[in-house]
Design a protein around this motif. Structure first.
Motif, PDB file in Angstrom:
ATOM      1  N   LEU B  54       0.807  -1.210   0.000  1.00  0.00           N
ATOM      2  CA  LEU B  54       0.000   0.000   0.000  1.00  0.00           C
ATOM      3  C   LEU B  54       0.843   1.264   0.000  1.00  0.00           C
ATOM      4  CD1 LEU B  54      -2.862  -1.037   2.415  1.00  0.00           C
ATOM      5  CD2 LEU B  54      -2.708  -1.276  -0.055  1.00  0.00           C
ATOM      6  N   GLU B  55       2.125   1.124   0.188  1.00  0.00           N
ATOM      7  CA  GLU B  55       3.008   2.291   0.164  1.00  0.00           C
ATOM      8  C   GLU B  55       4.084   2.077  -0.888  1.00  0.00           C
ATOM      9  OE1 GLU B  55       2.562   4.991   1.843  1.00  0.00           O
ATOM     10  OE2 GLU B  55       0.948   4.344   3.159  1.00  0.00           O
ATOM     11  N   LYS B  63       2.183   8.167 -10.137  1.00  0.00           N
ATOM     12  CA  LYS B  63       1.190   9.233  -9.944  1.00  0.00           C
ATOM     13  C   LYS B  63       1.849  10.604 -10.116  1.00  0.00           C
ATOM     14  CE  LYS B  63      -2.215   6.807  -7.174  1.00  0.00           C
ATOM     15  NZ  LYS B  63      -2.975   6.741  -5.916  1.00  0.00           N
ATOM     16  N   LEU B  66       2.113  11.091 -13.713  1.00  0.00           N
ATOM     17  CA  LEU B  66       0.826  11.388 -14.321  1.00  0.00           C
ATOM     18  C   LEU B  66       0.467  12.860 -14.128  1.00  0.00           C
ATOM     19  CD1 LEU B  66      -1.634  10.194 -15.797  1.00  0.00           C
ATOM     20  CD2 LEU B  66      -2.697   9.885 -13.569  1.00  0.00           C
ATOM     21  N   LYS B  76      -2.102   5.906 -17.124  1.00  0.00           N
ATOM     22  CA  LYS B  76      -3.288   5.577 -16.323  1.00  0.00           C
ATOM     23  C   LYS B  76      -3.492   4.067 -16.277  1.00  0.00           C
ATOM     24  CE  LYS B  76      -5.700   9.830 -17.481  1.00  0.00           C
ATOM     25  NZ  LYS B  76      -6.804  10.396 -18.248  1.00  0.00           N
ATOM     26  N   ILE B  79      -0.991   2.604 -13.957  1.00  0.00           N
ATOM     27  CA  ILE B  79      -1.327   2.844 -12.544  1.00  0.00           C
ATOM     28  C   ILE B  79      -2.437   1.899 -12.099  1.00  0.00           C
ATOM     29  CG2 ILE B  79      -2.428   4.503 -10.997  1.00  0.00           C
ATOM     30  CD1 ILE B  79      -0.874   6.701 -12.471  1.00  0.00           C
ATOM     31  N   ARG B  80      -3.446   1.754 -12.950  1.00  0.00           N
ATOM     32  CA  ARG B  80      -4.581   0.904 -12.557  1.00  0.00           C
ATOM     33  C   ARG B  80      -4.160  -0.549 -12.400  1.00  0.00           C
ATOM     34  NH1 ARG B  80      -9.091   3.812 -16.491  1.00  0.00           N
ATOM     35  NH2 ARG B  80      -8.893   5.834 -15.479  1.00  0.00           N
ATOM     36  N   ASP B  83      -1.962  -0.776  -9.254  1.00  0.00           N
ATOM     37  CA  ASP B  83      -2.788  -0.595  -8.065  1.00  0.00           C
ATOM     38  C   ASP B  83      -3.562  -1.876  -7.758  1.00  0.00           C
ATOM     39  OD1 ASP B  83      -4.338   1.294  -6.147  1.00  0.00           O
ATOM     40  OD2 ASP B  83      -5.902   0.319  -7.328  1.00  0.00           O
ATOM     41  N   ARG B  87      -3.014  -4.110  -4.378  1.00  0.00           N
ATOM     42  CA  ARG B  87      -4.107  -4.352  -3.420  1.00  0.00           C
ATOM     43  C   ARG B  87      -4.373  -5.843  -3.271  1.00  0.00           C
ATOM     44  NH1 ARG B  87      -8.974  -2.262  -4.991  1.00  0.00           N
ATOM     45  NH2 ARG B  87      -8.276  -1.427  -6.964  1.00  0.00           N
ATOM     46  N   TYR B  90      -1.802  -7.243  -1.039  1.00  0.00           N
ATOM     47  CA  TYR B  90      -2.026  -6.880   0.360  1.00  0.00           C
ATOM     48  C   TYR B  90      -3.059  -7.822   0.997  1.00  0.00           C
ATOM     49  CZ  TYR B  90      -3.583  -4.228   4.409  1.00  0.00           C
ATOM     50  OH  TYR B  90      -3.924  -3.868   5.694  1.00  0.00           O
ATOM     51  N   PHE B  91      -4.157  -8.032   0.299  1.00  0.00           N
ATOM     52  CA  PHE B  91      -5.194  -8.876   0.900  1.00  0.00           C
ATOM     53  C   PHE B  91      -4.813 -10.357   0.869  1.00  0.00           C
ATOM     54  CE2 PHE B  91      -7.629  -4.981   0.090  1.00  0.00           C
ATOM     55  CZ  PHE B  91      -8.113  -4.788   1.368  1.00  0.00           C
ATOM     56  N   TYR B  93      -1.821 -11.291   1.529  1.00  0.00           N
ATOM     57  CA  TYR B  93      -0.999 -11.380   2.740  1.00  0.00           C
ATOM     58  C   TYR B  93      -1.880 -11.542   3.972  1.00  0.00           C
ATOM     59  CZ  TYR B  93       1.251  -9.604   6.892  1.00  0.00           C
ATOM     60  OH  TYR B  93       1.665  -9.460   8.179  1.00  0.00           O
ATOM     61  N   GLN B  94      -2.938 -10.726   4.027  1.00  0.00           N
ATOM     62  CA  GLN B  94      -3.849 -10.809   5.174  1.00  0.00           C
ATOM     63  C   GLN B  94      -4.456 -12.200   5.278  1.00  0.00           C
ATOM     64  OE1 GLN B  94      -4.168  -8.517   7.248  1.00  0.00           O
ATOM     65  NE2 GLN B  94      -4.111  -6.473   6.389  1.00  0.00           N
ATOM     66  N   HIS B  98      -4.020 -14.888   8.392  1.00  0.00           N
ATOM     67  CA  HIS B  98      -5.136 -15.408   9.190  1.00  0.00           C
ATOM     68  C   HIS B  98      -5.192 -16.930   9.139  1.00  0.00           C
ATOM     69  CE1 HIS B  98      -7.348 -11.310   8.970  1.00  0.00           C
ATOM     70  NE2 HIS B  98      -6.550 -11.384  10.004  1.00  0.00           N
TER      71      HIS B  98
END
Lengths: 200, 588
Positions: B54-55, B63, B66, B76, B79-80, B83, B87, B90-91, B93-94, B98
């Motif tokens: 996320l960082e 960006k 852009l 664009k 980036i999409r 991104d 994301r 990230y999820f 990893y979560q 768990h």
């Protein structure tokens, strides 16, 4: 056991004469009165006992530092963004949703401020848009709150969600909070939300 | 707790023993499982610490770009895509964390229950202690306990220290200007270790290997592979930006470059796994040309091969931007040499000699040869070049009078003495705009003038040189010659491979291959590797007779020359970097 039985004192019942009927009624009435008294005292005690305290964020003290996302013992954090819809302006250019100076007012990733895409932008009627938080995606980073507070009317704010919070005795976010925005609130009034009819 | 006395009934005893066996095996399996899950969780955590999706700096940089080019739909899209990937990571990893936590808990519970069962069902009956033994145990048990606590404490401290080391070494470096400035401002990098010649020899630090000759030990590189099934493909990693520069290798680091019109990057990958370890951005260089150069489509913006000296990685791009990174991807210094004046875009590669970074800069006007301080990027000397535009990469020849840098550009081959850069000798006879780099096989310098001759030059002992022989037949215009000292191979873009005697140019054979070539030939032990532009590899025997040993496909275009080190073959395709090695890794 045989010896003990042999040396046990005799009970009154083992004598020939038992208690009279009047004695029996008197003792029963006394017992019932004590029971009623104890029950009433217990009931009153339970009604007047103080509720336990739990942690919550005062949204008016929060400075959106981002530590709620990183210091909670849970991952993702139990702190989520909530939206007070009655305060929201339903702006087309929502500073909680869009990056500063966005490339375009659309939902392209290059324009969105939320790092996890947790805010859903829905057209209502020209020129209004609704912004709803997808709680499962929200990590409590407060970027949207910062945008909303700085340039909007502050309808988005952070709250500890108590269906997730472990209620640690010493909340690790509260320890790290630079603004002292974490407070102990009664468990029966667990939220400190902006607005009157806001829903978390 | 009293242990049960084993039953005396044989049948009951067998049941008792079976239960004990079950408990002990369950404890073993659960223990191993728990440790495995714990290790995977630690690894997952370490990865998350090193790169926070996320960082991600690349997304932030995109960006920023852009903002400067708000109408760039390509940006664009980029980036999409990034991104979404970040994301999702990230999820993931979560989700892994768990699931891992529950598995860990389950494993630990089963382990404890099994241990409890083992203890309860232990078949040996308790025996009363004798006096002396009891006395001894009174002393030994506390001693053992102290040792146990001490060892456990040491293990915990060691484990924590290991975790601290693992999580405090971010794989993605801070490539920001601030970090770059901090290093550059100090005027020096980390203390320089002397360049290890043996390390250079076992690595692939520049275009066509340690000495630029395109020769490597066999290393057990397989002749066949299957990209779709993964057979003999150790890994295959996507390279985000396009480029035709070749990979270089230093120990466990593979480096390639990539660039487009408005962005440039250097990628460091793990040679064993293909994992992208770092991305060094090549933008934001002071005095960098505002406009992108005009380049040929096949050349692109990242045609030069980077170079390394084991201290830093150096890369140059089509717009003349030159940049140095540490081996961990931190920018050390950067400078803009200015917009190159050539029609195809700058494509000559870099090389390092001792502490000098040598930058060939043959332009249609004001061509020069730069020798820069590799540590700081400052010019140590520069020599004007009275030659035509060229895209050739020089080589260093160990001559009788000392090391010399051999350059080739029409109309002549020039040798510069090192370290000072004085012209030692030159030989005329080249014509055209040269793209084929010279090679030195220990006896001859071979230089190809596309429109004239191949010159086989014999350097003399006292700063002189003569043309031993020359030929004008089947000359390559892009690929470079290959010599093993006895034979010389030439490969034309149109697919004709010619083998000549290195000493006098006698032709051994000429063979048409049904393919076109941009990658230079490489000698791999006793085999010659040719990789066509369509991604087909041809293995030839290195003898004087043409013999095709086999072919294999990469499945995508290949313009770059291969790199070989550590028993692995690295080939940069149009979209991927491939690592070819035997199943189970390179042979020792």
């Amino acid at each position: 056991m045989a010896d003990a039985h042999q040396h046990a004192p005799e009970s009154p019942a083992s004598g020939g004469a038992g208690p009279s009927r009047r004695d029996f009624l008197r003792q029963s009435l006394r017992g019932a009165a004590f029971l009623a008294l104890g029950g009433a005292a217990g009931f009153l005690a339970s009604r007047t006992a103080r509720a336990g305290n739990i942690w919550q964020i005062d949204p008016y003290l929060c400075v959106q530092c981002g530590k709620c996302a990183t210091h909670c013992v849970l991952n993702p954090s139990a702190v989520k963004c909530v939206h007070a819809y009655e305060m929201c302006g339903y702006c087309e250019l929502c500073t909680a949703f869009f990056e500063p100076d966005p490339n375009g007012l659309n939902t392209g990733a290059e324009n969105q401020l939320c790092p996890t895409g947790a805010i859903v932008r829905t057209f209502v009627e020209d020129p209004y848009f609704e912004y709803r938080i997808t709680e499962d995606l929200c990590i409590g980073c407060a970027k949207c709150v910062k945008g909303c507070t700085a340039f909007g009317n502050g309808s988005m704010h952070l709250q500890v969600r108590h269906d997730r919070c472990l209620n640690c005795n010493e909340c690790s976010i509260a320890v790290a909070c630079p603004a002292g925005a974490f407070k102990r609130v009664p468990a029966n009034r667990p939220y400190l939300m902006k607005g009157k009819r806001s829903e978390p | 707790m009293m242990r049960p006395v084993p039953p005396s009934d044989p049948q009951a005893l067998r049941r008792h023993q079976a239960r004990y066996l079950l408990a002990s095996r369950s404890a073993l399996v659960a223990g191993v499982f728990t440790l495995l899950v714990a290790a995977l969780l630690a690894l997952n955590f370490a990865q998350r610490q090193s790169t926070d999706p996320l960082e991600h700096p690349e997304l932030a940089a995109l960006k920023v770009r852009l903002a400067a080019e708000p109408r760039s739909s390509a940006l664009k899209t980029q980036i999409r895509q990034l991104d979404q990937e970040l994301r999702a990571e990230y999820f993931r990893y979560q989700s892994r964390a768990h699931a891992g936590a529950w598995l860990l808990l389950g494993g630990a519970v089963v382990f404890l229950v099994s241990i409890f069962g083992m203890t309860t069902l232990h078949p040996s009956a308790p025996q009363p202690l004798r006096g002396l033994e009891r006395d001894a145990r009174q002393w030994s048990e506390p001693r053992r306990a102290r040792w146990a606590v001490g060892l456990l404490g040491a293990a915990v401290i060691g484990g924590l220290a290991l975790i601290a080391v693992l999580v405090s070494a971010p794989a993605l470096p801070d490539s920001s200007d601030a970090a770059a400035g901090a290093v550059a401002a100090s005027g020096q990098a980390s203390p320089e270790a002397p360049i290890d010649e043996t390390a250079i020899a076992r690595n692939w630090p520049r275009f066509r290997g340690p000495d630029g000759s395109g020769r490597a030990a066999d290393g057990g590189i397989p002749a066949t592979w299957d990209v779709s099934s993964g057979e003999n493909v150790l890994w295959k990693s996507p390279i985000p930006l396009p480029g035709v520069g070749s990979p270089i290798v230093w120990e466990n680091l593979v480096v390639v470059t990539g660039a487009e019109k408005d962005q440039r990057a250097v990628y460091g990958l793990d040679a064993a796994t293909g994992k992208l370890l770092w991305t060094g951005r090549g933008e934001r260089i002071a005095e960098s040309p505002a406009e992108a150069p005009e380049v040929m489509e096949d050349t692109g913006f990242a045609a030069p091969t980077p170079a390394t000296d084991g201290q830093r990685v150096y890369a140059i791009f089509a717009n003349g931007d030159l940049i140095a990174f540490t081996l961990k991807g931190q920018r050390v210094w950067a400078r803009a040499l200015g917009m190159p004046a050539n029609g195809y875009g700058h494509a000559a590669s870099l090389l390092v000699w001792k502490d000098l970074l040598l930058v060939p800069w043959d332009q249609s006007e004001n061509g020069r040869l730069f020798a820069l301080d590799a540590a700081t990027g400052k010019t140590v000397w520069e020599e004007p070049r009275e030659v035509h535009c060229s895209w050739t990469t020089p080589v260093v020849a160990k001559l009788a009078g000392g090391d010399a840098l051999i350059t080739a550009a029409a109309p002549k081959v020039i040798a510069y003495g090192l370290p000072k850069g004085e012209e030692t000798w030159s030989v005329e006879g080249l014509e055209g705009e040269l793209g084929s780099s010279p090679v030195w096989d220990g006896q001859h310098v071979f230089a190809v003038g596309t429109d004239s001759n191949l010159l086989a030059i014999e350097p003399g002992a006292h700063g002189s040189a003569r043309v031993a022989w020359k030929t004008d037949k089947d000359l390559p215009d892009i690929t470079s010659p290959l010599s093993d000292g006895e034979r010389l191979w030439l490969l034309t873009t149109q697919g004709r491979v010619t083998c000549l005697a290195a000493k006098d140019g006698t032709e051994f054979y000429g063979q048409e291959l049904d393919a076109s070539f941009f990658a230079s030939p490489t000698l791999v032990g006793e085999r010659v590797l040719l990789i066509s532009a369509s991604g087909k590899a041809f293995w030839l025997a290195s003898g004087a007779e043409y013999r095709l040993l086999g072919t294999a496909e990469f499945g995508e275009k290949v313009h770059a020359s291969p790199a070989l080190a550590g028993g692995r073959l690295f080939v940069r395709g149009e979209r991927h970097l491939f690592c070819i090695a035997p199943r189970g890794g390179p042979k020792p």
